[in-house]
Design a protein around this motif. Structure first.
Motif, mmCIF file in Angstrom:
data_model
loop_
_atom_site.group_PDB
_atom_site.id
_atom_site.type_symbol
_atom_site.label_atom_id
_atom_site.label_comp_id
_atom_site.label_asym_id
_atom_site.label_seq_id
_atom_site.Cartn_x
_atom_site.Cartn_y
_atom_site.Cartn_z
ATOM 1 N N GLU A 152 39.026 31.080 37.503
ATOM 2 C CA GLU A 152 39.287 32.372 38.118
ATOM 3 C C GLU A 152 38.012 32.914 38.737
ATOM 4 N N ASP A 196 36.296 36.126 39.786
ATOM 5 C CA ASP A 196 36.418 37.563 39.550
ATOM 6 C C ASP A 196 35.495 38.335 40.474
ATOM 7 N N ASP A 234 43.734 40.697 32.313
ATOM 8 C CA ASP A 234 43.052 39.398 32.281
ATOM 9 C C ASP A 234 43.046 38.824 30.872
ATOM 10 N N ARG A 240 35.972 31.780 33.901
ATOM 11 C CA ARG A 240 35.805 32.868 34.864
ATOM 12 C C ARG A 240 34.408 32.823 35.464
#
Length: 151
Positions: free
Chosen positions: A73, A75, A88, A104
């Motif tokens: 991911e 962010d 999340d 992340r």
């Protein structure tokens, strides 16, 4: 599980049609950081295949490596305000229930050091890859000079 029989595989995660449609739309609207990372991931670093905006349940994963069960991911600033951190966290918990790890990375890190991000992704995915073959199904490989019988 019965001794000598291959372990049953878990079914592939299914997604509602609305999630699939949303994921298809998101593939065309990548953020600048997601696009930069995608251009690197589509080169299959470490031999890993990634999908962008992959539907999993009700979620669309930024990048997903099915072989390693790894979600990546990116962010940006939109992940800080309001209830986004709680969302999340819940999403990561749901993915862990399906044996998918979430990695992340910040959009700033993608722009500052793309090579380090790709290296981090490959190093996180590598230990999660399955063994080269299912020993219960095909047995041990033949020794030099032996011929393996077809099953």
């Amino acid at each position: 599980m019965v001794e000598g029989q291959p372990q049953a595989r878990r079914p592939v995660l299914t997604s509602p049609a609305a999630t699939v449609r949303r994921a298809r739309g998101l593939r065309k609207e990548l953020s600048p950081a997601e696009l930069r990372l995608w251009l690197a991931l589509r080169q299959r670093p470490g031999g890993l295949k990634f999908r962008k905006q992959h539907p999993a349940g009700v979620f669309a994963l930024d990048f997903f490596c099915a072989a390693a069960k790894l979600c990546v991911e990116v962010d940006g600033e939109t992940h800080d305000p309001g209830d986004q951190p709680a969302f999340d966290h819940e999403r990561d918990r749901w993915l862990r229930l399906h044996e998918i790890e979430t990695l992340r990375v910040t959009a700033k890190y993608v722009f500052r050091n793309l090579d380090a991000v790709v290296t981090l992704i490959v190093e996180t995915a590598r230990p999660r890859l399955p063994l080269h073959h299912d020993a219960a199904r095909r047995g041990t490989p033949p020794r030099p000079g032996e011929v393996q019988e077809e099953v």
